[in-house]
Scaffold this motif. Structure first.
Motif, mmCIF file in Angstrom:
data_model
loop_
_atom_site.group_PDB
_atom_site.id
_atom_site.type_symbol
_atom_site.label_atom_id
_atom_site.label_comp_id
_atom_site.label_asym_id
_atom_site.label_seq_id
_atom_site.Cartn_x
_atom_site.Cartn_y
_atom_site.Cartn_z
ATOM 1 N N VAL A 9 110.130 -61.058 -72.340
ATOM 2 C CA VAL A 9 109.544 -59.015 -71.994
ATOM 3 C C VAL A 9 110.329 -58.428 -71.543
ATOM 4 N N GLN A 10 110.283 -58.436 -70.324
ATOM 5 C CA GLN A 10 110.435 -57.880 -69.057
ATOM 6 C C GLN A 10 112.745 -57.386 -69.192
ATOM 7 N N ILE A 11 112.989 -58.450 -69.605
ATOM 8 C CA ILE A 11 114.525 -58.450 -68.959
ATOM 9 C C ILE A 11 114.496 -57.791 -70.641
ATOM 10 N N CYS A 12 113.608 -57.928 -71.970
ATOM 11 C CA CYS A 12 113.702 -57.235 -72.851
ATOM 12 C C CYS A 12 113.710 -55.706 -73.356
ATOM 13 N N ALA A 13 112.486 -55.020 -71.696
ATOM 14 C CA ALA A 13 112.524 -53.807 -71.784
ATOM 15 C C ALA A 13 113.483 -52.886 -70.590
ATOM 16 N N GLN A 14 113.997 -53.955 -69.942
ATOM 17 C CA GLN A 14 115.279 -53.482 -68.906
ATOM 18 C C GLN A 14 116.328 -53.279 -69.772
ATOM 19 N N VAL A 15 116.583 -53.930 -70.839
ATOM 20 C CA VAL A 15 117.815 -53.652 -72.055
ATOM 21 C C VAL A 15 118.409 -52.440 -72.592
ATOM 22 N N ARG A 16 116.008 -52.253 -73.547
ATOM 23 C CA ARG A 16 116.088 -51.022 -73.860
ATOM 24 C C ARG A 16 116.345 -50.220 -73.321
ATOM 25 N N ALA A 17 115.642 -50.240 -71.847
ATOM 26 C CA ALA A 17 116.110 -48.381 -71.000
ATOM 27 C C ALA A 17 116.932 -48.346 -70.570
ATOM 28 N N ASN A 18 117.967 -49.196 -70.982
ATOM 29 C CA ASN A 18 119.102 -48.912 -70.024
ATOM 30 C C ASN A 18 120.540 -47.886 -70.980
ATOM 31 N N PRO A 19 120.747 -46.794 -70.144
ATOM 32 C CA PRO A 19 121.426 -45.574 -71.275
ATOM 33 C C PRO A 19 122.624 -46.025 -71.295
ATOM 34 N N ASN A 20 123.258 -46.709 -71.530
ATOM 35 C CA ASN A 20 124.311 -47.986 -71.884
ATOM 36 C C ASN A 20 123.729 -48.332 -73.323
ATOM 37 N N PHE A 21 122.660 -48.680 -73.483
ATOM 38 C CA PHE A 21 121.998 -49.760 -74.285
ATOM 39 C C PHE A 21 122.011 -48.577 -75.258
ATOM 40 N N GLN A 22 120.964 -47.988 -75.014
ATOM 41 C CA GLN A 22 120.625 -46.959 -75.959
ATOM 42 C C GLN A 22 122.021 -45.876 -76.598
ATOM 43 N N ARG A 23 122.796 -45.999 -75.783
ATOM 44 C CA ARG A 23 124.531 -45.394 -76.079
ATOM 45 C C ARG A 23 125.314 -46.004 -77.624
ATOM 46 N N LEU A 24 125.102 -47.353 -77.027
ATOM 47 C CA LEU A 24 125.844 -48.110 -77.935
ATOM 48 C C LEU A 24 124.992 -48.194 -79.131
ATOM 49 N N THR A 25 123.626 -48.130 -79.200
ATOM 50 C CA THR A 25 122.874 -48.674 -80.210
ATOM 51 C C THR A 25 122.756 -47.147 -80.940
ATOM 52 N N ARG A 26 123.298 -46.130 -80.800
ATOM 53 C CA ARG A 26 123.613 -44.805 -80.966
ATOM 54 C C ARG A 26 124.716 -44.314 -82.054
ATOM 55 N N GLN A 27 125.414 -45.351 -81.043
ATOM 56 C CA GLN A 27 126.752 -44.965 -81.322
ATOM 57 C C GLN A 27 127.197 -46.739 -82.466
#
Length: 109
Positions: A9-27
């Motif tokens: 759960v902590q790792i998933c939250a860390q990944v979701r909070a990563n700005p690069n992950f948010q950029r990846l999902t948006r792109q």
């Protein structure tokens, strides 16, 4: 989804909070929706021509031709779909995979 890893759960939250992950999902979302809209618009337009102006598709390519306009238009639609798919796959394999690897590396650090 259950997992044996206590920090899942902590790792998933860390990944979701990563700005690069948010950029990846948006792109990735923007590209997928844009390409889907193009394909749907092309197919819908073709169906509208079939429904409301079918005689136009029966016109010969040139005088004396047995090939109608509908054939190359149909082939062009199929080729466009293939090209857009190839573009998405290329983008996913280059830009999106590199960004995913970067996110994984940052998460493990």
């Amino acid at each position: 989804m259950t997992t044996d890893h206590p920090n899942h759960v902590q790792i998933c939250a860390q990944v979701r909070a990563n700005p690069n992950f948010q950029r990846l999902t948006r792109q990735r979302s923007l590209l997928a929706w844009s390409l889907s809209a193009v394909v749907l618009a092309v197919y819908y337009s073709f169906i509208m021509v079939v429904a409301f102006a079918p005689a136009w598709l029966h016109l010969p390519m040139y005088d004396g031709s047995h090939l109608s306009l509908g054939m190359p238009i149909g082939v062009a639609i199929i080729l466009l779909s293939w090209l857009l798919t190839a573009w998405y796959v290329h983008t996913a394999n280059t830009r999106f995979d590199a960004l995913s690897a970067q996110i994984l590396q940052e998460t493990r650090a």
